[in-house]
Design a protein around this motif. Structure first.
Motif, short mmCIF file in Angstrom:
data_model
loop_
_atom_site.label_atom_id
_atom_site.label_comp_id
_atom_site.label_asym_id
_atom_site.label_seq_id
_atom_site.Cartn_x
_atom_site.Cartn_y
_atom_site.Cartn_z
N GLY A 73 0.83 -1.20 0.00
CA GLY A 73 0.00 0.00 0.00
C GLY A 73 0.86 1.25 0.00
O GLY A 73 2.10 1.17 0.02
N GLN A 78 -2.99 2.67 2.40
CA GLN A 78 -4.10 2.61 1.46
C GLN A 78 -3.67 1.89 0.18
O GLN A 78 -2.49 1.90 -0.18
CB GLN A 78 -4.60 4.02 1.12
N THR A 162 -4.83 -3.49 -4.68
CA THR A 162 -3.52 -2.90 -4.48
C THR A 162 -2.42 -3.70 -5.20
O THR A 162 -2.64 -4.84 -5.60
CB THR A 162 -3.21 -2.78 -2.97
#
Length: 172
Positions: A73, A78, A162
């Motif tokens: 991430g 994130q 991701t």
């Protein structure tokens, strides 16, 4: 001694190449290849910081293959689209050890104990270690492998999910 104009032209070329490299975000294509005995593989791209957000292991005992998937991430954990952060994977021999260096990764949502638990019943991994180097923001994952284990390294660009770094550990 080299003349001033030759040195000046080499510096100018280096600046131009550096400018184009910066605009390409230092993307490094990783070809899929096997590491056996000793060898290394690089991939990913430079960025503003990354986090190891997850790790999992799957096994195919019949084929003697294990797949390690590392989710990458951004610096806040994130999901990121595109390539994972820059990484360097090196297979060493005697003892056989796989070292995964992930640059610009000062954070990990997966701790050393969790990684040890993931590899507890591994066919290929004997021992694990995880270190976060706060000085140069590098995450270092070390996997002590059983003899004659081959490794395949792949990077998966994030599209719907991701980005990932994937390691296939093939026992002999």
């Amino acid at each position: 001694m080299k003349s001033y104009s030759k040195i000046k032209s080499k510096v100018l070329i280096a600046l131009i190449v550096g400018t184009f490299s910066a605009h390409a975000q230092a993307a490094v294509p990783a070809k899929i290849r096997f590491l056996k005995g000793t060898g290394s593989q690089i991939g990913g791209m430079a960025g503003g910081g990354f986090t190891l957000t997850g790790m999992r292991l799957s096994q195919d005992k019949k084929k003697k293959v294990e797949r390690v998937v590392m989710d990458i991430g951004d610096k806040n954990g994130q999901a990121i689209r595109g390539l994972p952060g820059y990484f360097h994977v090196e297979l060493k021999n005697n003892p056989q050890r796989l070292i995964v260096n992930m640059a610009q990764m000062p954070h990990s949502n997966v701790d050393a104990q969790r990684i040890a638990n993931i590899f507890q019943k591994s066919m290929a991994v004997k021992k694990t270690a995880l270190a976060l180097d706060p000085i140069d923001s590098t995450l270092i994952l070390s996997l002590d492998l059983k003899p004659n284990t081959k490794v395949r390294v792949m990077q998966v660009a994030g599209k719907k999910q991701t980005s990932r770094v994937v390691l296939d550990l093939i026992s002999q």
